[in-house]
Design a protein around this motif. Structure first.
Motif, PDB file in Angstrom:
ATOM      1  N   ALA A  37       0.636  -1.227   0.079  1.00  0.00           N
ATOM      2  CA  ALA A  37      -0.099   0.022  -0.198  1.00  0.00           C
ATOM      3  C   ALA A  37       0.889   1.215   0.094  1.00  0.00           C
ATOM      4  N   SER A  38       1.949   1.252   0.770  1.00  0.00           N
ATOM      5  CA  SER A  38       2.960   2.363   0.900  1.00  0.00           C
ATOM      6  C   SER A  38       3.733   2.827  -0.509  1.00  0.00           C
ATOM      7  N   TRP A  39       4.170   1.435  -1.216  1.00  0.00           N
ATOM      8  CA  TRP A  39       5.049   1.592  -2.272  1.00  0.00           C
ATOM      9  C   TRP A  39       4.518   2.306  -3.234  1.00  0.00           C
ATOM     10  N   GLY A  40       3.055   2.295  -3.550  1.00  0.00           N
ATOM     11  CA  GLY A  40       2.492   3.104  -4.885  1.00  0.00           C
ATOM     12  C   GLY A  40       2.793   4.467  -4.961  1.00  0.00           C
ATOM     13  N   SER A  41       2.945   5.278  -3.676  1.00  0.00           N
ATOM     14  CA  SER A  41       3.371   6.644  -3.867  1.00  0.00           C
ATOM     15  C   SER A  41       4.987   6.675  -3.411  1.00  0.00           C
ATOM     16  N   ALA A  42       5.393   5.757  -2.462  1.00  0.00           N
ATOM     17  CA  ALA A  42       6.920   6.104  -1.979  1.00  0.00           C
ATOM     18  C   ALA A  42       7.808   5.835  -3.090  1.00  0.00           C
ATOM     19  N   GLN A  43       7.591   4.880  -4.005  1.00  0.00           N
ATOM     20  CA  GLN A  43       8.243   4.799  -5.316  1.00  0.00           C
ATOM     21  C   GLN A  43       8.832   6.021  -6.047  1.00  0.00           C
ATOM     22  N   HIS A  44       7.656   6.911  -6.068  1.00  0.00           N
ATOM     23  CA  HIS A  44       7.888   8.122  -6.886  1.00  0.00           C
ATOM     24  C   HIS A  44       8.801   9.151  -5.971  1.00  0.00           C
ATOM     25  N   VAL A  45       8.566   9.125  -4.763  1.00  0.00           N
ATOM     26  CA  VAL A  45       9.166   9.955  -3.791  1.00  0.00           C
ATOM     27  C   VAL A  45      10.570   9.716  -3.608  1.00  0.00           C
ATOM     28  N   ILE A  85      -3.226  16.430  -7.070  1.00  0.00           N
ATOM     29  CA  ILE A  85      -2.465  16.105  -6.001  1.00  0.00           C
ATOM     30  C   ILE A  85      -3.477  15.474  -5.122  1.00  0.00           C
ATOM     31  N   GLU A  86      -3.400  14.338  -4.254  1.00  0.00           N
ATOM     32  CA  GLU A  86      -4.480  13.718  -3.472  1.00  0.00           C
ATOM     33  C   GLU A  86      -4.634  14.685  -2.398  1.00  0.00           C
ATOM     34  N   LYS A  87      -6.059  15.032  -1.987  1.00  0.00           N
ATOM     35  CA  LYS A  87      -6.347  15.901  -0.987  1.00  0.00           C
ATOM     36  C   LYS A  87      -6.181  14.705   0.362  1.00  0.00           C
ATOM     37  N   ASN A  88      -5.521  15.549   1.247  1.00  0.00           N
ATOM     38  CA  ASN A  88      -5.366  14.821   2.636  1.00  0.00           C
ATOM     39  C   ASN A  88      -4.958  16.148   3.636  1.00  0.00           C
ATOM     40  N   VAL A  89      -4.634  15.589   4.779  1.00  0.00           N
ATOM     41  CA  VAL A  89      -4.588  16.465   5.841  1.00  0.00           C
ATOM     42  C   VAL A  89      -3.339  17.721   5.814  1.00  0.00           C
ATOM     43  N   ALA A  90      -2.322  17.225   4.740  1.00  0.00           N
ATOM     44  CA  ALA A  90      -1.038  17.625   4.584  1.00  0.00           C
ATOM     45  C   ALA A  90      -1.536  18.725   3.289  1.00  0.00           C
ATOM     46  N   VAL A  91      -2.485  18.643   2.744  1.00  0.00           N
ATOM     47  CA  VAL A  91      -2.604  19.700   1.609  1.00  0.00           C
ATOM     48  C   VAL A  91      -3.588  20.674   1.725  1.00  0.00           C
ATOM     49  N   ARG A  92      -3.313  22.044   1.562  1.00  0.00           N
ATOM     50  CA  ARG A  92      -4.117  23.073   1.754  1.00  0.00           C
ATOM     51  C   ARG A  92      -4.342  24.041   0.505  1.00  0.00           C
ATOM     52  N   PRO A 113      11.211  15.179   2.683  1.00  0.00           N
ATOM     53  CA  PRO A 113      11.050  14.213   4.167  1.00  0.00           C
ATOM     54  C   PRO A 113       9.507  14.010   4.193  1.00  0.00           C
ATOM     55  N   ALA A 114       8.797  15.079   4.165  1.00  0.00           N
ATOM     56  CA  ALA A 114       7.338  14.734   4.494  1.00  0.00           C
ATOM     57  C   ALA A 114       6.559  14.121   3.665  1.00  0.00           C
ATOM     58  N   GLY A 115       7.048  13.908   2.251  1.00  0.00           N
ATOM     59  CA  GLY A 115       6.470  13.242   1.384  1.00  0.00           C
ATOM     60  C   GLY A 115       6.921  11.956   1.523  1.00  0.00           C
ATOM     61  N   VAL A 116       8.261  11.450   1.671  1.00  0.00           N
ATOM     62  CA  VAL A 116       8.610  10.051   1.993  1.00  0.00           C
ATOM     63  C   VAL A 116       7.836   9.429   3.332  1.00  0.00           C
ATOM     64  N   LEU A 117       7.872  10.277   4.385  1.00  0.00           N
ATOM     65  CA  LEU A 117       7.212   9.869   5.669  1.00  0.00           C
ATOM     66  C   LEU A 117       5.808   9.803   5.447  1.00  0.00           C
ATOM     67  N   TYR A 118       5.051  10.603   4.811  1.00  0.00           N
ATOM     68  CA  TYR A 118       3.718  10.427   4.639  1.00  0.00           C
ATOM     69  C   TYR A 118       3.298   9.108   3.737  1.00  0.00           C
ATOM     70  N   ALA A 157       6.496  10.772  13.246  1.00  0.00           N
ATOM     71  CA  ALA A 157       7.343  11.383  12.472  1.00  0.00           C
ATOM     72  C   ALA A 157       6.489  11.901  11.437  1.00  0.00           C
ATOM     73  N   ALA A 158       5.836  11.232  10.483  1.00  0.00           N
ATOM     74  CA  ALA A 158       4.785  11.737   9.638  1.00  0.00           C
ATOM     75  C   ALA A 158       3.928  12.714  10.114  1.00  0.00           C
ATOM     76  N   PHE A 159       3.320  12.761  11.050  1.00  0.00           N
ATOM     77  CA  PHE A 159       2.459  13.509  11.620  1.00  0.00           C
ATOM     78  C   PHE A 159       3.381  14.966  11.732  1.00  0.00           C
ATOM     79  N   VAL A 160       4.471  14.936  12.659  1.00  0.00           N
ATOM     80  CA  VAL A 160       5.393  15.941  12.927  1.00  0.00           C
ATOM     81  C   VAL A 160       5.697  16.913  11.569  1.00  0.00           C
ATOM     82  N   THR A 161       6.197  16.055  10.702  1.00  0.00           N
ATOM     83  CA  THR A 161       6.826  16.662   9.390  1.00  0.00           C
ATOM     84  C   THR A 161       5.804  17.331   8.469  1.00  0.00           C
ATOM     85  N   ILE A 162       4.655  16.760   8.752  1.00  0.00           N
ATOM     86  CA  ILE A 162       3.324  17.449   7.750  1.00  0.00           C
ATOM     87  C   ILE A 162       2.829  18.587   8.486  1.00  0.00           C
TER      88      ILE A 162
END
Length: 162
Positions: A37-45, A85-92, A113-118, A157-162
């Motif tokens: 589930a993570s690799w779908g976006s992690a590979q691009h980042v 871009i996917e709408k989530n808590v990190a995109v305003r 870093p925020a993209g990798v962790l997210y 770490a993902a929460f803090v960086t985003i």
């Protein structure tokens, strides 16, 4: 001739081994699903060599996605009037983010870093879920605490960086 005590002890050993084997398999499958589930976006980042990178200024947001103009940073990248871009808590709306373009599309994912962790957040959830299986099903508390600690660290770490 085997006694009833020896026979019941053998059965308990087999049942215990079966429980550990089945729960171990379930825990491994949960972890594989988290990586998948993570690799779908992690590979691009994470594997950015040869990919277009730039910034997006979010101008519009819908129910599931946001969009805006793309300004290139990397050599060979072309400006685009609108990327998604996917709408989530990190995109305003109104903010600018560094992004990587998914090949062959106008879809982008956050970089840095925020993209990798997210992108690894689903794996963090899988670590937490697998820790419950390891603790309850396999009766292995120390490895379960290690899995849970890694999952909590990743999600924090993902929460803090985003």
């Amino acid at each position: 001739m085997p006694s009833a005590v020896t026979s019941s002890q053998g059965a308990l050993v087999v049942l215990r081994f079966g429980r550990v084997a089945v729960m171990g398999t379930v825990a491994v499958l949960i972890l594989i699903a988290g990586v998948w589930a993570s690799w779908g976006s992690a590979q691009h980042v994470m594997l950015t060599k040869g990919r277009e990178s730039g910034t997006i200024e979010v101008t519009r947001c819908g129910a599931d996605t946001c969009s805006g103009p793309y300004s290139p940073i990397s050599a060979g990248s072309q400006p685009r009037g609108s990327v998604v871009i996917e709408k989530n808590v990190a995109v305003r709306q109104g903010q600018t983010y560094t992004v990587v373009v998914k090949p062959g599309s106008d879809d982008v994912v956050r970089s840095g870093p925020a993209g990798v962790l997210y992108s690894w957040v689903p794996f963090g959830g899988a670590l937490l879920l697998a820790s419950v299986v390891v603790a309850g099903g396999m009766r292995r508390t120390r490895p379960a605490w290690v899995l849970a600690g890694a999952g909590i660290a990743l999600l924090t770490a993902a929460f803090v960086t985003i």
